[in-house]
Design an enzyme around this catalytic site. Structure first.
Site, PDB file in Angstrom:
ATOM      1  N   VAL A   1     -19.944 -10.654 -37.963  1.00  0.00           N
ATOM      2  CA  VAL A   1     -18.562 -11.134 -37.960  1.00  0.00           C
ATOM      3  C   VAL A   1     -18.526 -12.602 -38.381  1.00  0.00           C
ATOM      4  CG1 VAL A   1     -16.487 -11.453 -36.585  1.00  0.00           C
ATOM      5  CG2 VAL A   1     -17.989  -9.517 -36.123  1.00  0.00           C
ATOM      6  N   LYS A   2     -17.707 -12.911 -39.376  1.00  0.00           N
ATOM      7  CA  LYS A   2     -17.565 -14.294 -39.841  1.00  0.00           C
ATOM      8  C   LYS A   2     -16.450 -14.986 -39.068  1.00  0.00           C
ATOM      9  CE  LYS A   2     -17.873 -15.314 -44.287  1.00  0.00           C
ATOM     10  NZ  LYS A   2     -17.626 -15.264 -45.758  1.00  0.00           N
TER      11      LYS A   2
END
Length: 215
Positions: free
Chosen positions: A82-83
């Site tokens: 997840v960014k």
């Protein structure tokens, strides 16, 4: 050094995967919007093609919203990372998510202090955007070198993804510095393999082969 493809285009991902050199993929809202297809099915398709990490960006800005969004994204496939942008709220969310076993790629990193805090919060990856620094007359690779030194000093396990790559020289510089990963646009990935002397050599060999007797 691992090579990620910076795209959300399935055709590009399949092509580079066929070369045998693809280690992961990074996406962002801009790249996903260009594909004009439903978001979740697109990400699932990418994750089926790629064995390595696939970075997918959260759009929430507050920790209490980032965490549930990130958890939902992480459930799309086992190889999701997840960014989350490096902000105070992003750090809060990263600490919670890392403690839950979610891999976080802290993105939009433009200073060594941001990278230090990201590692301390538990980020699995940090993404310094070197091309954007070059655009404002700051040498982006100096940031990568600083981050690598800090991480080596304190034995952080956070991996450095050199991002915002504009040309093959950026990839070579990243490799010379010992960066863990470079995430590369498709057009630059194609250029990495090309050299005019290789093309000239092939043309010469083929021309000479035509003169060889096959008897």
């Amino acid at each position: 050094m691992k090579l990620f493809l910076d795209t959300a285009n399935l055709s590009e991902i399949k092509e580079v995967a066929s070369w045998g050199i693809l280690d992961g993929v990074t996406t962002n809202p801009t790249l996903c919007s260009k594909e004009n297809v439903p978001f979740e099915p697109l990400i699932k398709d990418i994750c089926r093609i790629v064995n390595g990490p696939v970075s997918v960006e959260c759009i929430s800005t507050q920790a209490e919203e980032i965490v549930p969004e990130a958890l939902k994204l992480s459930q799309l496939a086992a190889n999701i990372a997840v960014k989350i942008p490096v902000t105070l709220e992003g750090l809060k969310a990263t600490r919670i998510l890392a403690g839950s076993g979610v891999k976080v790629n802290m993105t939009l990193v433009f200073s060594p202090s941001q990278a230090l805090l990201a590692a301390k919060a538990g980020a699995a990856f940090v993404s310094p955007f070197i091309g954007r620094l070059d655009d404002v007359s700051q040498h982006g690779m100096e940031l990568v070198e600083q981050i690598l030194t800090i991480y080596e000093n304190y034995q952080f396990e956070t991996e450095v993804i050199v991002a915002s790559i504009r040309h093959p020289g950026h990839v070579v510089e990243a490799a010379l510095l010992g960066a863990d990963i470079a995430t590369v646009p498709y057009g630059v990935m194609e250029k990495l393999v090309k050299h005019p002397l290789t093309d000239t050599g092939i043309d010469r060999f083929l021309a000479d082969w035509k003169k060889v007797s096959l008897k």
